[in-house]
Design a protein around this motif. Structure first.
Motif, PDB file in Angstrom:
ATOM      1  N   ARG A  51       0.842  -1.188   0.000  1.00 30.92           N
ATOM      2  CA  ARG A  51       0.000   0.000   0.000  1.00 30.92           C
ATOM      3  C   ARG A  51       0.882   1.243   0.000  1.00 30.92           C
ATOM      4  O   ARG A  51       1.925   1.273   0.623  1.00 30.92           O
ATOM      5  CB  ARG A  51      -0.865  -0.019   1.253  1.00 30.92           C
ATOM      6  N   SER A 100      -5.526   6.671   1.144  1.00 28.83           N
ATOM      7  CA  SER A 100      -6.123   7.122  -0.114  1.00 28.83           C
ATOM      8  C   SER A 100      -6.641   8.548   0.064  1.00 28.83           C
ATOM      9  O   SER A 100      -7.040   8.951   1.150  1.00 28.83           O
ATOM     10  CB  SER A 100      -7.256   6.194  -0.536  1.00 28.83           C
ATOM     11  N   CYS A 101      -6.638   9.299  -1.002  1.00 32.15           N
ATOM     12  CA  CYS A 101      -7.040  10.696  -0.971  1.00 32.15           C
ATOM     13  C   CYS A 101      -8.491  10.827  -1.409  1.00 32.15           C
ATOM     14  O   CYS A 101      -8.909  10.217  -2.386  1.00 32.15           O
ATOM     15  CB  CYS A 101      -6.129  11.499  -1.891  1.00 32.15           C
ATOM     16  N   THR A 102      -9.236  11.624  -0.672  1.00 33.53           N
ATOM     17  CA  THR A 102     -10.603  11.927  -1.084  1.00 33.53           C
ATOM     18  C   THR A 102     -10.745  13.437  -1.188  1.00 33.53           C
ATOM     19  O   THR A 102     -10.093  14.185  -0.473  1.00 33.53           O
ATOM     20  CB  THR A 102     -11.643  11.400  -0.079  1.00 33.53           C
TER      21      THR A 102
END
Length: 96
Positions: A9, A13-15
């Motif tokens: 990984r 994660s980007c949001t």
């Protein structure tokens, strides 16, 4: 021999869900200011905003001439003149 590393990984994660939320209320005595050119938001003192308006009305030139020396860095120039690197790049029409 070289050791092979396996990465499962690459971090969180980007949001972009927070982009639609409004800015939080500024601390007491400060206001949000949006830079027209860079479209960046920053916090400034309420009194600082009045000083900037006075500066904009002055008849002085709106640029500073700086002779770049071999020892100068973009960060150093930005700190000296209290300007962001993004703004310097935009004004001088260069990227990188």
């Amino acid at each position: 021999p070289w050791k092979i590393q396996k990465v499962e990984r690459f971090g969180p994660s980007c949001t972009y869900s927070n982009l639609t939320k409004p800015l939080p209320p500024p601390p007491k005595g400060m206001i949000w200011d949006k830079d027209v050119d860079t479209k960046e938001w920053k916090l400034i003192n309420e009194k600082q905003d009045e000083k900037e308006e006075e500066r904009e009305e002055s008849t002085e030139p709106s640029y500073i001439k700086h002779k770049v020396l071999p020892t100068d860095t973009l960060t150093g120039i930005c700190l000296k003149y209290k300007i962001s690197a993004v703004k310097v790049r935009q004004i001088n029409r260069f990227s990188g």
